[in-house]
Design a protein around this motif. Structure first.
Motif, PDB file in Angstrom:
ATOM      1  N   HIS A  23      -7.066  12.563   4.146  1.00 49.24           N
ATOM      2  CA  HIS A  23      -6.037  11.633   4.580  1.00 49.24           C
ATOM      3  C   HIS A  23      -4.841  12.365   5.175  1.00 49.24           C
ATOM      4  O   HIS A  23      -4.266  11.926   6.177  1.00 49.24           O
ATOM      5  CB  HIS A  23      -5.595  10.767   3.395  1.00 49.24           C
ATOM      6  CG  HIS A  23      -4.905   9.515   3.801  1.00 49.24           C
ATOM      7  ND1 HIS A  23      -3.707   9.120   3.246  1.00 49.24           N
ATOM      8  CD2 HIS A  23      -5.222   8.560   4.718  1.00 49.24           C
ATOM      9  CE1 HIS A  23      -3.325   7.969   3.788  1.00 49.24           C
ATOM     10  NE2 HIS A  23      -4.217   7.613   4.684  1.00 49.24           N
ATOM     11  N   THR A  75     -11.691   3.347  -5.642  1.00 49.53           N
ATOM     12  CA  THR A  75     -11.482   4.254  -4.508  1.00 49.53           C
ATOM     13  C   THR A  75     -12.321   3.857  -3.306  1.00 49.53           C
ATOM     14  O   THR A  75     -12.015   4.257  -2.182  1.00 49.53           O
ATOM     15  CB  THR A  75     -11.817   5.706  -4.892  1.00 49.53           C
ATOM     16  OG1 THR A  75     -13.188   5.789  -5.293  1.00 49.53           O
ATOM     17  CG2 THR A  75     -10.929   6.193  -6.024  1.00 49.53           C
ATOM     18  N   GLY A  77       0.820  -1.201   0.000  1.00 48.31           N
ATOM     19  CA  GLY A  77       0.000   0.000   0.000  1.00 48.31           C
ATOM     20  C   GLY A  77       0.856   1.253   0.000  1.00 48.31           C
ATOM     21  O   GLY A  77       2.094   1.193   0.016  1.00 48.31           O
ATOM     22  N   SER A  78       0.202   2.403  -0.010  1.00 50.06           N
ATOM     23  CA  SER A  78       0.903   3.682  -0.105  1.00 50.06           C
ATOM     24  C   SER A  78       1.910   3.848   1.022  1.00 50.06           C
ATOM     25  O   SER A  78       1.577   3.693   2.192  1.00 50.06           O
ATOM     26  CB  SER A  78      -0.110   4.828  -0.063  1.00 50.06           C
ATOM     27  OG  SER A  78      -0.959   4.784  -1.187  1.00 50.06           O
ATOM     28  N   GLN A  91     -10.196   1.897  -1.129  1.00 46.36           N
ATOM     29  CA  GLN A  91      -9.292   2.820  -0.451  1.00 46.36           C
ATOM     30  C   GLN A  91      -9.953   3.386   0.796  1.00 46.36           C
ATOM     31  O   GLN A  91      -9.320   3.531   1.846  1.00 46.36           O
ATOM     32  CB  GLN A  91      -8.927   3.946  -1.419  1.00 46.36           C
ATOM     33  CG  GLN A  91      -8.059   5.058  -0.840  1.00 46.36           C
ATOM     34  CD  GLN A  91      -8.012   6.261  -1.768  1.00 46.36           C
ATOM     35  OE1 GLN A  91      -9.053   6.792  -2.153  1.00 46.36           O
ATOM     36  NE2 GLN A  91      -6.819   6.680  -2.150  1.00 46.36           N
ATOM     37  N   ASP A 101      -0.004  13.205  -0.322  1.00 49.24           N
ATOM     38  CA  ASP A 101      -1.308  12.908  -0.924  1.00 49.24           C
ATOM     39  C   ASP A 101      -1.868  14.064  -1.737  1.00 49.24           C
ATOM     40  O   ASP A 101      -2.540  13.857  -2.746  1.00 49.24           O
ATOM     41  CB  ASP A 101      -2.323  12.533   0.161  1.00 49.24           C
ATOM     42  CG  ASP A 101      -2.106  11.133   0.705  1.00 49.24           C
ATOM     43  OD1 ASP A 101      -1.414  10.338   0.041  1.00 49.24           O
ATOM     44  OD2 ASP A 101      -2.630  10.824   1.788  1.00 49.24           O
TER      45      ASP A 101
END
Length: 388
Positions: free
Chosen positions: A324, A254, A36-37, A257, A361
């Motif tokens: 976020h 999304t 993941g990010s 997400q 982000d």
């Protein structure tokens, strides 16, 4: 939705939930929650193996039409798939850029030959992709890119630099926006090229991030080559095709997400309860507001599904990226003084990684400034920003 469709969707939910339960076991059990990010370095080869295991069972590219190797799922079933995948805490897939971005773009704008050449490799997770959009002198403004491509015989020669290129170090191919019309400016004269990464004319340099990882890269093109027919949507139509790709990027996936965001918010709340920070009225109010705002983001995403994302994609990006980033700041407030301390060898905990990575982000995937300009000019009809 009629009762028959509802029953079919619930059977599909049970099918994917059962498959995930049975297959996220054994050698794959340890991959839950990995990647993941900000964490793409985690178990990359094992996650690649997992993604290929999904492909062998028919669980990649599920939204694609059946004739291109997908399952042709309805919007409702796509939502179910992504939600159940996130709820199972399944690992981040390594094939996102090919499956969710390039594949749908080729289906919509590619030639029959391009589809036959590239779609099977994406479905099977045999060829990985990266995105060559942002540049040092252009940032998120795709109309300002300066990377050039010149047609020499049956090949394009590409020269220029891209930056913030996610997972370029693992990619086999890159979809590149380049200026193919000499002397053109802004949106005109751009083309969308498919470029092989394994060649002497391409150099990938990792960018060391605040998280001490390097999923972003600089990519240098010095007389890099690709075949003359690997232009998607036709020469000079690159901006239109690039915008279509961004619309796919901010589509149904999304929603998964947002489930990951919910898990992060729950972790921040649990931390605030443990440290006593939740007794602070300001922090308590911010946590409550974060909970409400996340539901607003979800409802917006559901409302815009099923049609062309268009300019609404800018609203989606603006909403989730700011939410976020604020959550990362709130995580540090919840953790208190401990948030300033790292382990040996710069070992960050999950909340520290959340804070540091979420600073990016509002920049990657289209900066806030660019998104606000798009909304102002194309949605609200305000005067265009002055251009040089």
């Amino acid at each position: 939705m009629d009762a028959t469709q509802h029953d079919a969707d619930e059977r599909f939910r049970a099918e994917i939930r059962e498959w995930l339960s049975e297959n996220l076991s054994g050698r794959f059990a340890a991959l839950r929650g990995r990647g993941g990010s900000g964490r793409e370095h985690e178990d990359f080869e094992a996650r690649l193996e997992w993604n290929r295991h999904m492909a062998a069972s028919g669980w990649t590219c599920v939204a694609w039409p059946v004739e291109y190797g997908g399952r042709g799922l309805s919007i409702a079933q796509q939502v179910i798939f992504h939600e159940e995948y996130a709820r199972a805490d399944a690992p981040a897939r390594v094939n996102h850029l090919g499956e969710e971005l390039l594949g749908p773009t080729l289906i919509a704008h590619g030639t029959a030959e391009q589809k036959a050449r590239f779609l099977p490799g994406i479905v099977a997770v045999e060829e990985l992709w990266c995105q060559g959009y942002s540049e040092p002198g252009a940032g998120s403004d795709l109309a300002a890119v300066s990377t050039k491509a010149v047609l020499n015989g049956d090949e394009w020669s590409i020269t220029g630099q891209k930056v913030w290129t996610s997972l370029a170090q693992h990619a086999d191919w890159c979809f590149v926006i380049a200026r193919t019309e000499q002397g053109s400016t802004r949106h005109r004269g751009l083309s969308y090229l498919l470029v092989p990464m394994d060649q002497s004319g391409i150099e990938v340099r990792p960018i060391l991030q605040l998280t001490a990882t390097s999923e972003f890269n600089e990519v240098f093109f010095d007389d890099a080559r690709t075949a003359s027919d690997l232009v998607v949507g036709g020469e000079g139509n690159g901006f239109k095709v690039a915008m279509a790709t961004l619309g796919f990027e901010r589509g149904v996936s999304t929603l998964a997400q947002q489930i990951a965001f919910r898990r992060e918010l729950d972790a921040v709340i649990a931390t605030a309860q443990r440290t006593g920070a939740i007794d602070d009225a300001v922090i308590h109010d911010r946590l409550a507001r974060a909970d409400m705002d996340l539901e607003v983001i979800r409802q917006h995403a559901l409302r815009t599904l099923g049609g062309e994302q268009g300019d609404s994609a800018s609203v989606t990006k603006l909403l989730w990226s700011n939410w976020h980033r604020s959550l990362g700041e709130l995580a540090m407030q919840a953790a208190g003084p401990a948030s300033l301390v790292v382990g040996d060898d710069y070992a960050l905990d999950d909340l520290q990684t959340l804070f540091l990575f979420s600073r990016s982000d509002t920049i990657y995937g289209g900066s806030d400034e660019i998104q606000r300009n798009v909304i102002a000019e194309r949605v609200l009809g305000l005067p265009r920003e002055a251009r040089p």
